[in-house]
Design an enzyme around this catalytic site. Structure first.
Site, short mmCIF file in Angstrom:
data_model
loop_
_atom_site.label_atom_id
_atom_site.label_comp_id
_atom_site.label_asym_id
_atom_site.label_seq_id
_atom_site.Cartn_x
_atom_site.Cartn_y
_atom_site.Cartn_z
N GLY A 156 0.80 -1.22 0.00
CA GLY A 156 0.00 0.00 0.00
C GLY A 156 0.83 1.27 0.00
N ASP A 187 10.66 -6.12 -3.43
CA ASP A 187 9.55 -6.83 -2.78
C ASP A 187 9.56 -8.27 -3.23
OD1 ASP A 187 6.95 -7.76 -1.81
OD2 ASP A 187 6.46 -5.64 -1.57
N SER A 215 -6.75 -9.70 -1.48
CA SER A 215 -6.98 -8.83 -0.34
C SER A 215 -6.18 -7.54 -0.41
CB SER A 215 -6.64 -9.56 0.97
OG SER A 215 -5.26 -9.85 1.04
N ASN A 216 -5.20 -7.48 -1.33
CA ASN A 216 -4.40 -6.26 -1.50
C ASN A 216 -5.14 -5.17 -2.27
OD1 ASN A 216 -1.51 -8.30 -2.29
ND2 ASN A 216 -2.20 -7.62 -0.29
N ARG A 246 -6.60 -1.45 -1.27
CA ARG A 246 -5.73 -0.33 -0.88
C ARG A 246 -4.51 -0.19 -1.78
NH1 ARG A 246 -4.84 -4.72 1.88
NH2 ARG A 246 -2.76 -5.35 2.57
N LYS A 261 4.67 -8.40 -7.25
CA LYS A 261 4.31 -7.00 -7.04
C LYS A 261 5.35 -6.06 -7.66
CE LYS A 261 1.58 -7.31 -2.78
NZ LYS A 261 1.46 -6.88 -1.36
N ASP A 313 5.95 -3.58 6.38
CA ASP A 313 5.02 -3.70 7.50
C ASP A 313 5.56 -4.67 8.55
OD1 ASP A 313 4.72 -6.12 6.25
OD2 ASP A 313 2.56 -5.99 5.99
N CYS A 362 -1.10 -4.89 9.24
CA CYS A 362 -2.43 -4.54 8.73
C CYS A 362 -3.20 -5.76 8.26
CB CYS A 362 -2.32 -3.51 7.61
SG CYS A 362 -1.57 -4.12 6.09
#
Length: 363
Positions: A37, A58, A65-66, A69, A82, A126, A188
């Site tokens: 995000g 990454d 679910s990504n 956002r 990603k 995160d 998150c």
């Protein structure tokens, strides 16, 4: 053919920026660690501004679910890298930007190489140990780090290790929080987050980079900005840099730290290995109850019996009635499920409850 003059016209029209500022942007090199995000938003806007060289780091792939956002990914990107998808998107909107990517997890072994060519590094991760790894490496390598993190409705932004005119470096993460927490804090995916706060903080990080490179305005130095999205309030936590003393200590910390997530101290009998778990699934599925403590049901090749977001675990535990079955708690990496297992065992000491070692990502 697209020219820099036309592409960045609205920006260079600002007399404070002009062609000189745009040239600084085009000569700059930025490394963005984390393409979720925060990272995807920051990367796209920095590319749009004309940052000359952007490197994306990454190891993860796009999950359904990504999408709520991480809005620069599409449904057809699910399952793809990603970093690669974001790199292609940036190239399509900013052809004058050189964008590269690394499909790997940042570790103590590769971090110095990954950030070596960057003028500014963005922490868009995160994971707490990774944040300390990036912070400590930037201090040791004299790199500027733009920090961003989220906790439910709050966002945190700061520019760490910025070079002052007197030659000293500004405060870093350890001036705010000296030690890596010994217990895991849910991210998150486990606590949930509002998509708007993700975009706001990612944009704030991008804005920090633009100020640093063009030398316009004042970066968020020697303080941590805390933004609450529910009332739009801002609080600035003042930080006092320790400079050389901190650098010497961090050098020692870097040698001894593993910078890996630590699972809470737990008896081995409360952990089930991936092998044993798979045997249960194939031989005695009816005797177990699998409970996910993520905010959504993970897409894994086994059925979840109940989905209980970690923030609701206390309420859920009050209503547990059937304690005859063996409960298996699962999350992404095994940390949050371990905390849930400990709470479960504390509430019902006689219950047979286990945490899946390594989480669903290792299934």
């Amino acid at each position: 053919m697209i020219s820099a003059k036309n592409l960045y016209k609205r920006q260079t029209t600002l007399k404070e920026l002009g062609d000189k500022g745009q040239q600084r942007l085009q000569k700059a090199s930025v490394t963005i660690v984390g393409c979720g995000g925060l990272g995807s938003v920051a990367a796209v806007y920095l590319a749009g501004s004309g940052i000359g060289n952007i490197h994306l780091v990454d190891f993860d792939t796009v999950d359904v679910s990504n999408l709520h956002r991480q809005v620069f990914y599409k449904t057809e990107d699910i399952g793809k890298s990603k970093a690669e998808v974001l790199s292609n998107y940036i190239q399509s909107i900013s052809p004058l930007v050189t964008v590269t990517f690394s499909n790997e997890m940042v570790s103590k072994d590769n971090v110095k190489l990954l950030i070596s060519s960057a003028d500014v590094i963005l922490d868009c991760t995160d994971d707490l140990p990774t944040k300390y790894l990036l912070n400590d490496t930037c201090v040791l390598e004299d790199k500027v780090l733009v920090y961003g993190s989220l906790y439910k409705f709050d966002g945190y932004v700061a520019t760490f290790n910025y070079l002052n005119e007197n030659g000293d470096r500004t405060a870093n993460l350890r001036d705010a929080f000296p030690e890596i927490p010994t217990t895991s804090i849910p991210n998150c995916s486990e606590l949930g987050t509002l998509n708007s706060i993700v975009g706001i903080i990612g944009l704030m990080q991008a804005n920090e980079v633009l100020k640093i490179i063009t030398e316009l305005g004042k970066p968020i130095i020697n303080e941590l900005l805390i933004y609450n999205s529910l009332d739009n309030s801002q609080y600035r936590m003042k930080l006092k840099p320790k400079n050389i003393a901190t650098k010497q200590k961090i050098s020692l910390d870097f040698e001894k730290e593993s910078y890996k997530n630590t699972i809470p101290e737990t008896p081995e009998e409360l952990i089930i290995s991936q092998t044993d778990f798979k045997e249960l699934l194939s031989e005695n599925r009816d005797a177990i109850k699998i409970v996910s403590v993520l905010d959504d049901e993970p897409e894994v090749p086994f059925k979840i019996d109940e989905n209980v977001p970690f923030y609701d675990i206390d309420v859920w535990l009050e209503g547990v009635q059937d304690i005859s079955k063996k409960y298996i708690m699962v999350c992404n990496r095994g940390n949050t499920s371990m905390m849930a297992t400990l709470l479960f065992k504390e509430k019902y000491p006689e219950t047979n409850v286990l945490s899946l070692e390594g989480g669903v990502l290792r299934f």
